[in-house]
Design a protein around this motif. Structure first.
Motif, PDB file in Angstrom:
ATOM      1  N   LEU A   1      77.615  25.518  89.962  1.00  0.00           N
ATOM      2  CA  LEU A   1      77.786  24.543  88.994  1.00  0.00           C
ATOM      3  C   LEU A   1      78.268  23.074  89.640  1.00  0.00           C
ATOM      4  O   LEU A   1      77.754  22.187  89.564  1.00  0.00           O
ATOM      5  CB  LEU A   1      78.801  24.903  87.863  1.00  0.00           C
ATOM      6  N   ILE A   2      79.402  23.131  90.455  1.00  0.00           N
ATOM      7  CA  ILE A   2      80.000  21.891  90.595  1.00  0.00           C
ATOM      8  C   ILE A   2      79.240  21.095  91.785  1.00  0.00           C
ATOM      9  O   ILE A   2      78.945  19.892  91.703  1.00  0.00           O
ATOM     10  CB  ILE A   2      81.440  22.334  91.375  1.00  0.00           C
ATOM     11  N   TYR A   3      78.819  22.047  92.908  1.00  0.00           N
ATOM     12  CA  TYR A   3      77.786  21.211  93.843  1.00  0.00           C
ATOM     13  C   TYR A   3      76.663  20.979  93.552  1.00  0.00           C
ATOM     14  O   TYR A   3      76.215  19.638  93.783  1.00  0.00           O
ATOM     15  CB  TYR A   3      77.845  22.474  95.120  1.00  0.00           C
ATOM     16  N   PRO A   4      75.782  21.533  92.687  1.00  0.00           N
ATOM     17  CA  PRO A   4      74.725  21.071  92.085  1.00  0.00           C
ATOM     18  C   PRO A   4      74.898  19.503  91.283  1.00  0.00           C
ATOM     19  O   PRO A   4      74.232  18.843  91.637  1.00  0.00           O
ATOM     20  CB  PRO A   4      74.067  22.143  91.314  1.00  0.00           C
ATOM     21  N   VAL A   5      75.827  19.743  90.182  1.00  0.00           N
ATOM     22  CA  VAL A   5      75.902  18.728  89.569  1.00  0.00           C
ATOM     23  C   VAL A   5      76.357  17.265  89.999  1.00  0.00           C
ATOM     24  O   VAL A   5      75.971  16.261  90.263  1.00  0.00           O
ATOM     25  CB  VAL A   5      76.852  19.022  88.328  1.00  0.00           C
ATOM     26  N   LEU A   6      77.597  17.473  90.793  1.00  0.00           N
ATOM     27  CA  LEU A   6      78.199  16.467  91.501  1.00  0.00           C
ATOM     28  C   LEU A   6      77.075  15.802  92.615  1.00  0.00           C
ATOM     29  O   LEU A   6      76.939  14.559  92.910  1.00  0.00           O
ATOM     30  CB  LEU A   6      79.439  16.843  91.958  1.00  0.00           C
ATOM     31  N   GLY A   7      76.485  17.033  93.541  1.00  0.00           N
ATOM     32  CA  GLY A   7      75.688  16.460  94.506  1.00  0.00           C
ATOM     33  C   GLY A   7      74.588  15.882  94.292  1.00  0.00           C
ATOM     34  O   GLY A   7      74.163  14.645  94.621  1.00  0.00           O
ATOM     35  N   LEU A   8      73.977  16.153  92.894  1.00  0.00           N
ATOM     36  CA  LEU A   8      72.855  15.312  92.334  1.00  0.00           C
ATOM     37  C   LEU A   8      73.252  14.143  91.821  1.00  0.00           C
ATOM     38  O   LEU A   8      72.467  13.037  92.059  1.00  0.00           O
ATOM     39  CB  LEU A   8      72.154  16.373  91.335  1.00  0.00           C
ATOM     40  N   LEU A   9      74.431  14.033  91.138  1.00  0.00           N
ATOM     41  CA  LEU A   9      74.870  12.976  90.422  1.00  0.00           C
ATOM     42  C   LEU A   9      75.078  11.789  91.632  1.00  0.00           C
ATOM     43  O   LEU A   9      74.759  10.694  91.559  1.00  0.00           O
ATOM     44  CB  LEU A   9      76.117  13.224  89.953  1.00  0.00           C
ATOM     45  N   ILE A  10      75.792  12.220  92.549  1.00  0.00           N
ATOM     46  CA  ILE A  10      76.310  11.034  93.673  1.00  0.00           C
ATOM     47  C   ILE A  10      74.928  10.654  94.459  1.00  0.00           C
ATOM     48  O   ILE A  10      74.659   9.423  94.577  1.00  0.00           O
ATOM     49  CB  ILE A  10      77.190  11.636  94.460  1.00  0.00           C
ATOM     50  N   THR A  11      74.196  11.774  94.925  1.00  0.00           N
ATOM     51  CA  THR A  11      72.909  11.315  95.711  1.00  0.00           C
ATOM     52  C   THR A  11      71.990  10.506  94.852  1.00  0.00           C
ATOM     53  O   THR A  11      71.349   9.688  95.256  1.00  0.00           O
ATOM     54  CB  THR A  11      72.347  12.393  96.075  1.00  0.00           C
ATOM     55  N   GLY A  12      71.582  10.906  93.522  1.00  0.00           N
ATOM     56  CA  GLY A  12      70.936  10.178  92.639  1.00  0.00           C
ATOM     57  C   GLY A  12      71.124   8.921  92.461  1.00  0.00           C
ATOM     58  O   GLY A  12      70.509   7.626  92.606  1.00  0.00           O
ATOM     59  N   ALA A  13      72.520   8.728  92.442  1.00  0.00           N
ATOM     60  CA  ALA A  13      73.047   7.177  92.041  1.00  0.00           C
ATOM     61  C   ALA A  13      73.276   6.146  93.383  1.00  0.00           C
ATOM     62  O   ALA A  13      72.373   5.067  93.401  1.00  0.00           O
ATOM     63  CB  ALA A  13      74.679   7.225  91.859  1.00  0.00           C
TER      64      ALA A  13
END
Length: 641
Positions: free
Chosen positions: A435-447
């Protein structure tokens, strides 16, 4: 299968005539060919030299163990050879080699073969056996020595198993006065060094009064798998490996991370570091520093390894998709662009190509941040491949350059998250990966991709595309010459891969195969040059080299540059310089003649797709002839025996 079946007498050389490493390898390979163990000397030698290029199989203490596993081998065999005077074999201890064990394993060899080979490797740690082998005069004596050593080893293993079982049955096992450590050994081929390191560590630990369990990651898979309880009990961990092993399980343990050769030659040093807990503590769940992980790789080496992980996983999509696209263009000439056959091949090839940048970025990210980085890396790469995936609307995507950055960004974001989130309570550890790594990782990388990378690199990519499309003849020739030369500098190494990747980026960005023609010609020249030199200057090459030269005709025409590597390894200056000259000329000619090859692979077999087939063929021939003539004239004649 016992060792007597592997060490059969007809394949032994009791008086090796060779005076140097290359002659020793040739003499042993010729013996294998004479007795029918291998059916193709060139294939087997190529794999032997590839293994030697990774690190010398001269393991020290007067022993060398060259080995290969390939389709040329008809039966699993160990060739024993003995040199009275000793041979400079580039051994790890810098001393001459007197005993040689050339291991031949069939492609797809079963576990019985591999277990027998592993047993042989572990026996050679015994100094008494080695000394007796140096004195042996007949093949029968060699077999008897190994029979005796094998029986002693089996008896010793039986006693060790009984001792280990007694420990497990005893409730006071944890009260043992002996220190306890665990280890993992692994080498790239998993045949010899893996088991020799295991034997050295176990034997040395016994002498030092240390209990040890060694897990082997060999060709037959993982053996003696370490349990979580064993790892937890251990005072320290030793990883003696030249390939990737399962590391996260050692989190929080003092870990000695060394090459497998150190496991063979420096077991006492490694064991002492482990039991004294002087090795760094390994952290798998955080941004491990170079000191934390015991990794001695330089920053540049790490970047290169991450990049190569992305490229190696991307290449199947390039080759598979590219070949199908090439087939579609051939089909189109006969049935037209409206045919379902053309549409089928072309669409499937294009589907594969659409994954190039996402896969490249994803596996760069995985190399840096492990599996949690796969999702943000893949999505970041996908965003780089789209023209409208940024805050600034553009008709150009960020392309290959944006994809490369996406991979590094995603990997580093996950490493940063692991470090920052280490303060969270352990009760949330299970949520991190799912949960944490996928969501935050995707959010930060995507931004980062959406607001920064894609807008900037869309402009850069558009400028590069415009430059390539409008490039003048002079600039095109210079670029083609450079790319062609790079294909020959290291023949499959960093320069070769950089040139090929640049051409692929151009191919996807401009839908033009002009630069593909340059790198393809540049990559075809080295093996063809070797073939030409061995054909017309026969007196300068050994019989085995001349036979290998014939196979290089096929390899060169197939765009398999690696066919020239065995020759480059033996004579680097002459081979590389001559090949670079010819490849540079061939690459420059493709741009002078404006040759376009709309396929990323195939060599001469995509000749019908070229806009100027005759000129494409001429560029190949001219480059190969120039290199072949230079090498043939430059190489000295063989010394008469």
């Amino acid at each position: 299968m016992d060792l007597k079946q592997l060490l059969f007498k007809d394949a032994m050389i009791m008086d090796l005539k060779a005076t140097n490493k290359e002659e020793a390898i040739d003499e042993m390979i010729n013996k294998y060919y004479e007795v029918g163990v291998i059916n193709d000397k060139e294939i087997y030698k190529e794999d032997i030299l590839k293994r030697e290029a990774q690190s010398s199989t001269g393991i020290g203490d007067g022993i060398a163990m060259p080995h290969a596993r390939d389709k040329a081998v008809q039966r699993a065999t160990v060739l024993f050879a003995k040199s009275e005077k000793g041979i400079d074999y580039d051994s790890l201890d810098g001393q001459p080699a007197y005993l040689f064990f050339m291991i031949a394993a069939p492609d797809g060899a079963d576990n019985l073969h591999l277990q027998a080979l592993a047993s042989l490797s572990s026996l050679l740690i015994n100094p008494t056996l080695v000394e007796n082998l140096k004195k042996a005069q007949t093949p029968d004596e060699v077999q008897n020595l190994f029979d005796s050593a094998m029986k002693d080893k089996e008896e010793k293993e039986r006693l060790e198993e009984e001792k280990e079982q007694a420990k497990k049955d005893s409730a006071s096992e944890n009260n043992s006065d002996k220190p306890y450590i665990v280890a993992v050994t692994a080498c790239p081929t998993g045949i010899a060094h893996t088991y020799m390191a295991e034997a050295a560590l176990k034997e040395t630990a016994e002498k030092m009064g240390v209990d040890i369990k060694v897990e082997t990651n060999g060709s037959e898979g993982v053996k003696h798998l370490l349990t979580s309880d064993e790892i937890s009990r251990a005072a320290g961990v030793i990883v003696a490996a030249d390939k990737k092993v399962d590391m996260p399980r050692f989190d929080g343990k003092h870990l000695v991370n060394r090459p497998v050769s150190d496991g063979i030659n420096k077991p006492e040093e490694l064991i002492q570091l482990a039991i004294d807990q002087k090795a760094p503590i390994f952290h798998s769940d955080s941004a491990a520093t170079e000191e934390d992980s015991g990794d001695t790789k330089s920053f540049g080496s790490k970047i290169y390894a991450d990049l190569m992980n992305g490229i190696s996983n991307m290449l199947p999509f390039v080759v598979g998709g590219g070949i199908l696209m090439a087939i579609s263009f051939l089909v189109e000439r006969f049935v037209g662009s409206e045919s379902q056959w053309f549409i089928f091949f072309n669409n499937v090839g294009n589907y594969a190509f659409s994954f190039l940048i996402p896969v490249l970025a994803a596996y760069i990210a995985v190399s840096i941040g492990d599996r949690p980085a796969l999702l943000p890396g893949f999505v970041g790469g996908y965003m780089a491949s789209l023209a409208a995936a940024s805050v600034v609307k553009s008709d150009s995507p960020a392309g290959f350059l944006g994809g490369l950055l996406a991979g590094f960004i995603a990997g580093l974001v996950i490493v940063w998250l692991k470090k920052v989130l280490k303060v969270l309570p352990h009760s949330l550890d299970g949520l991190k990966t799912i949960l944490i790594y996928p969501v935050l990782g995707l959010l930060i990388t995507g931004a980062i991709m959406y607001f920064a990378i894609d807008p900037v690199f869309a402009v850069i990519n558009k400028a590069i595309t415009a430059f390539l499309n409008n490039m003048g003849t002079g600039n095109a020739i210079i670029l083609g010459t450079l790319l062609g030369a790079m294909m020959s500098i290291d023949m499959g190494g960093p320069f070769n891969k950089a040139a090929y990747t640049f051409a692929i980026g151009s191919f996807t960005a401009t839908n033009s195969g002009t630069l593909m023609a340059a790198v393809m010609v540049g990559g075809m020249v080295p093996p063809l040059a070797i073939a030409i030199a061995t054909t017309f200057w026969k007196n300068k090459f050994t019989e085995s080299e001349r036979q290998a030269g014939i196979s290089n005709y096929v390899l060169g025409l197939s765009f398999i540059t690696e066919g020239a590597i065995p020759f480059a390894a033996g004579d680097p200056l002459r081979v590389i310089v001559s090949c670079v000259i010819g490849s540079a000329i061939g690459g420059g000619l493709t741009q002078l003649w404006k040759i376009n090859v709309p396929a990323p692979h195939g060599g001469i077999f995509v000749l019908p797709l070229a806009n100027h087939p005759a000129l494409y063929l001429a560029a190949v021939v001219i480059g190969a002839v120039v290199s072949g003539v230079i090498y043939g004239i430059w190489k000295p004649a063989l010394a008469k025996k």
